[in-house]
Design an enzyme around this catalytic site. Structure first.
Site, short mmCIF file in Angstrom:
data_model
loop_
_atom_site.label_atom_id
_atom_site.label_comp_id
_atom_site.label_asym_id
_atom_site.label_seq_id
_atom_site.Cartn_x
_atom_site.Cartn_y
_atom_site.Cartn_z
N HIS A 295 -7.41 -3.35 9.72
CA HIS A 295 -8.70 -3.98 9.41
C HIS A 295 -9.55 -4.06 10.69
O HIS A 295 -9.50 -5.06 11.40
CB HIS A 295 -8.48 -5.37 8.83
CG HIS A 295 -7.79 -5.38 7.50
ND1 HIS A 295 -7.42 -6.54 6.85
CD2 HIS A 295 -7.40 -4.36 6.70
CE1 HIS A 295 -6.83 -6.23 5.71
NE2 HIS A 295 -6.80 -4.91 5.59
N HIS B 28 -13.32 -3.11 3.65
CA HIS B 28 -11.88 -3.40 3.74
C HIS B 28 -11.26 -2.95 5.06
O HIS B 28 -10.68 -3.77 5.77
CB HIS B 28 -11.15 -2.77 2.55
CG HIS B 28 -9.70 -3.10 2.50
ND1 HIS B 28 -9.02 -3.41 1.34
CD2 HIS B 28 -8.76 -3.16 3.48
CE1 HIS B 28 -7.75 -3.67 1.62
NE2 HIS B 28 -7.57 -3.52 2.91
N HIS C 85 -2.96 2.02 8.47
CA HIS C 85 -4.05 1.24 7.85
C HIS C 85 -4.23 -0.05 8.64
O HIS C 85 -3.25 -0.74 8.97
CB HIS C 85 -3.69 0.91 6.40
CG HIS C 85 -4.62 -0.08 5.77
ND1 HIS C 85 -5.98 0.15 5.66
CD2 HIS C 85 -4.41 -1.31 5.22
CE1 HIS C 85 -6.55 -0.89 5.06
NE2 HIS C 85 -5.63 -1.79 4.80
N GLU D 39 0.83 -1.21 0.00
CA GLU D 39 0.00 0.00 0.00
C GLU D 39 0.86 1.26 0.00
O GLU D 39 0.38 2.35 0.35
CB GLU D 39 -0.94 0.02 1.22
CG GLU D 39 -1.96 -1.10 1.28
CD GLU D 39 -3.04 -0.98 0.22
OE1 GLU D 39 -3.01 0.00 -0.55
OE2 GLU D 39 -3.89 -1.88 0.14
N GLU E 80 -17.46 10.68 23.57
CA GLU E 80 -16.04 10.90 23.27
C GLU E 80 -15.73 10.85 21.78
O GLU E 80 -14.83 11.52 21.30
CB GLU E 80 -15.18 9.88 24.03
CG GLU E 80 -15.24 10.12 25.52
CD GLU E 80 -13.97 9.74 26.24
OE1 GLU E 80 -13.06 9.19 25.59
OE2 GLU E 80 -13.90 9.98 27.45
ZN LIG Z 1 -5.85 -3.80 4.04
#
Ligand SMILES: [Zn+2]
Length: 266
Positions: free
Chosen positions: A144, A214, A142, A119, A173
């Site tokens: 998941h 994703h 990044h 990525e 919050e």
């Molecule tokens: Zn990913």
């Protein structure tokens, strides 16, 4: 390399390792899922003479703003649990070349054939925007997040306004610390410039973007603070699912309750 830069590298490598462990423990980093990068402005002080003598590896587009920048990036196919345990073997140091269209992997003692995350293009697209518009944010993360991915499996919530009403209404919050909410990125093939540019658009006015079906991309000044924002959103999503699992539609904070929170000072 200058001592000041070496100390910074050690500090940031340690911070990335800590957060990588938290991502694994939270169940947000199955197999090789997740990647983190940190832009080091001090990298600009590193001349091209200090960089590797090997040819630059090509980037899919020219990142002019990042030319000469130094970044810490987790390696492709590395596990976050391994990044936590052996950070110097799983986090690379790269320098974008002076043209901005390639990068060099700078040697660190423990590194062998490690390459940056798949990525990388998305990370660099985001860093380019941050360097120009939000320079205090040097971290891109990044991961998941199960609860947030599950939300984007519900078609009715694949709408930025509805998504934010849901997330910000589940806990005070979340509304206080992420008042702008999240940006929504419709499903697209990962690892491409197209999704990178769509993510940049979503992050221009938000610190967190949700990739449909994703995961999450977030930016922040430090790895720990970046994690905290994702964690808050995960909490909101969990509350929503708990209510739904119990057979109820969560009421959510009212408009006046949300307004009241805007007056709070921290
Ligand atoms: Zn990913």
């Amino acid at each position: 390399m200058r001592q000041e830069l070496l100390s910074l590298l050690e500090e940031k490598t340690g911070a990335v390792a800590s957060v990588a462990g938290w991502l694994w423990q939270r169940g947000w980093a199955e197999r090789n899922a997740g990647n983190i990068s940190v832009r080091l402005d001090k990298g600009k002080q590193l001349s091209s003479h200090d960089q590797s003598k090997t040819p630059a590896l090509a980037l899919p587009k020219r990142f002019s703003t990042l030319a000469g920048s130094l970044l810490l990036v987790t390696g492709t196919n590395t596990r976050m649990r391994d990044v936590a345990d052996l950070p110097r073997e799983n986090i690379l140091l790269i320098r974008i070349n002076d043209e901005g269209d390639g990068y060099h992997i700078l040697p660190r003692a423990e590194m062998t054939r490690l390459r940056p995350t798949s990525e990388l293009a998305t990370h660099l697209c985001i860093h380019e925007m941050l360097a120009a518009k939000r320079p205090d944010h040097s971290v891109v993360m990044h991961t998941h997040v199960t609860e947030l991915i599950a939300l984007t499996q519900i078609k009715d919530l694949c709408d930025e306004e509805k998504l934010n009403r849901t997330l910000l209404g589940m806990h005070p919050e979340t509304s206080v610390f992420i008042p702008a909410g999240v940006g929504f990125v419709p499903y697209s093939l990962p690892g491409t410039i197209a999704i990178g540019e769509a993510t940049v658009k979503a992050l221009e006015n938000h610190a967190v973007a949700l990739w449909e079906k994703h995961g999450v991309f977030a930016t922040g000044p430090e790895p720990e603070e970046t994690f905290d924002m994702i964690d808050l959103l995960a909490k909101s999503a969990s509350i929503w699912f708990l209510c739904r699992s119990a057979g109820y539609d969560p009421e959510g904070l009212s408009v006046s309750q949300l307004d009241g929170l805007t007056k709070l000072k921290f």
